[in-house]
Design an enzyme around this catalytic site. Structure first.
Site, PDB file in Angstrom:
ATOM      1  N   LYS A  11       0.717  -1.240  -0.081  1.00  0.00           N
ATOM      2  CA  LYS A  11      -0.119  -0.016  -0.036  1.00  0.00           C
ATOM      3  C   LYS A  11       0.880   1.183  -0.018  1.00  0.00           C
ATOM      4  O   LYS A  11       1.995   1.223   0.303  1.00  0.00           O
ATOM      5  CB  LYS A  11      -0.989  -0.021   1.307  1.00  0.00           C
ATOM      6  CG  LYS A  11      -2.107  -1.135   1.201  1.00  0.00           C
ATOM      7  CD  LYS A  11      -2.837  -1.308   2.209  1.00  0.00           C
ATOM      8  CE  LYS A  11      -3.814  -2.335   2.391  1.00  0.00           C
ATOM      9  NZ  LYS A  11      -4.812  -2.234   3.388  1.00  0.00           N
ATOM     10  N   TYR A  51     -12.698  -1.541  -3.116  1.00  0.00           N
ATOM     11  CA  TYR A  51     -13.251  -1.586  -1.744  1.00  0.00           C
ATOM     12  C   TYR A  51     -14.697  -1.556  -1.513  1.00  0.00           C
ATOM     13  O   TYR A  51     -15.216  -1.120  -0.421  1.00  0.00           O
ATOM     14  CB  TYR A  51     -12.433  -0.522  -0.736  1.00  0.00           C
ATOM     15  CG  TYR A  51     -11.041  -0.838  -0.555  1.00  0.00           C
ATOM     16  CD1 TYR A  51     -10.718  -2.075   0.198  1.00  0.00           C
ATOM     17  CD2 TYR A  51     -10.013  -0.536  -1.116  1.00  0.00           C
ATOM     18  CE1 TYR A  51      -9.739  -2.502   0.639  1.00  0.00           C
ATOM     19  CE2 TYR A  51      -8.523  -0.800  -0.875  1.00  0.00           C
ATOM     20  CZ  TYR A  51      -8.355  -1.878   0.053  1.00  0.00           C
ATOM     21  OH  TYR A  51      -7.120  -2.439   0.389  1.00  0.00           O
ATOM     22  N   ASN A 114      -2.053   0.077   7.126  1.00  0.00           N
ATOM     23  CA  ASN A 114      -1.532  -1.335   7.389  1.00  0.00           C
ATOM     24  C   ASN A 114      -0.568  -1.774   6.403  1.00  0.00           C
ATOM     25  O   ASN A 114      -0.522  -3.134   6.360  1.00  0.00           O
ATOM     26  CB  ASN A 114      -2.506  -1.951   8.057  1.00  0.00           C
ATOM     27  CG  ASN A 114      -3.604  -2.253   7.001  1.00  0.00           C
ATOM     28  OD1 ASN A 114      -3.629  -1.961   5.819  1.00  0.00           O
ATOM     29  ND2 ASN A 114      -4.887  -2.902   7.411  1.00  0.00           N
ATOM     30  N   HIS A 117      -1.948  -5.582   1.481  1.00  0.00           N
ATOM     31  CA  HIS A 117      -3.172  -6.173   1.405  1.00  0.00           C
ATOM     32  C   HIS A 117      -3.037  -7.592   1.116  1.00  0.00           C
ATOM     33  O   HIS A 117      -2.284  -7.814   0.399  1.00  0.00           O
ATOM     34  CB  HIS A 117      -4.129  -5.648   0.259  1.00  0.00           C
ATOM     35  CG  HIS A 117      -5.320  -6.394  -0.069  1.00  0.00           C
ATOM     36  ND1 HIS A 117      -6.585  -6.037   0.731  1.00  0.00           N
ATOM     37  CD2 HIS A 117      -5.341  -7.144  -1.145  1.00  0.00           C
ATOM     38  CE1 HIS A 117      -7.477  -7.074  -0.197  1.00  0.00           C
ATOM     39  NE2 HIS A 117      -6.789  -7.731  -0.998  1.00  0.00           N
ATOM     40  N   GLU A 128      -9.634  -9.851  -7.568  1.00  0.00           N
ATOM     41  CA  GLU A 128      -9.004  -8.972  -7.311  1.00  0.00           C
ATOM     42  C   GLU A 128      -7.548  -8.816  -8.202  1.00  0.00           C
ATOM     43  O   GLU A 128      -7.163  -7.938  -8.808  1.00  0.00           O
ATOM     44  CB  GLU A 128      -8.394  -8.895  -5.815  1.00  0.00           C
ATOM     45  CG  GLU A 128      -9.526  -8.574  -4.806  1.00  0.00           C
ATOM     46  CD  GLU A 128      -9.292  -8.653  -3.554  1.00  0.00           C
ATOM     47  OE1 GLU A 128     -10.138  -8.520  -2.534  1.00  0.00           O
ATOM     48  OE2 GLU A 128      -8.110  -9.322  -3.139  1.00  0.00           O
TER      49      GLU A 128
END
Ligand code: GDP
Length: 139
Positions: A11, A51, A114, A117, A128
């Site tokens: 990310k 998302y 975080n 993913h 995805e």
């Protein structure tokens, strides 16, 4: 366990902090084969679609802002039991709860930022992966 695939993104926070190499090294050392990979940046529409499951959540706007603010590394990974083993490797959503040695424990800042993913099911891994890569980009 059958060989299968999962999808990951390093990310924007992980890319900004220069952790691409260290995280890819850990992924590789954990036995995952890279099937597809690229440095890319999600548009607002991309992140809202990716998302969509979280669109009613209070953090959705922040999540879209975060995931679009800079480049990510998107990749498809292959290994026996890939989805479950990769979730174990990355650790809990909130790095404060993540086990020692996991990627989120080592590189993540907070529950919102975080670092990485990982798909949560074989079905979502396929969806995805196909969102980011054509068949011709998968090896
Ligand atoms: P994951 O499967 O472990 O990534 O977790 P989820 O599917 O529950 O959430 C998707 C992503 O939304 C997380 O990885 C975080 O980047 C973000 N997120 C989850 N919970 C929160 C929260 O409570 N606040 C904020 N700001 N972001 C969150």
């Amino acid at each position: 366990m059958a060989t299968n695939r999962t999808f990951t993104m390093l990310k924007p926070d992980a890319v900004e902090k220069g952790h691409i190499g260290a995280i890819l090294e850990k992924i590789s050392a954990s036995g995952f084969r890279i099937v597809a990979m690229k440095l890319t940046q999600m548009t607002k529409a991309d992140a809202e679609t990716f998302y969509a499951i979280h669109k009613e959540r209070p953090f959705f706007t922040d999540l879209v802002q975060y995931m679009t603010r800079g480049p990510i590394v998107a990749a498809i990974l292959e290994k026996d039991n890939a989805v479950e083993d990769f979730r174990t490797l990355i650790g809990a959503t909130n790095p404060a709860d993540a086990a020692e040695g996991t990627i989120r424990k080592m590189y993540a800042e907070s529950i919102s930022e975080n670092a990485v993913h990982g798909s949560d099911s074989d079905e979502n891994a396929a969806i995805e992966g196909a969102f980011h890569f054509s068949g011709r980009e998968q090896f």
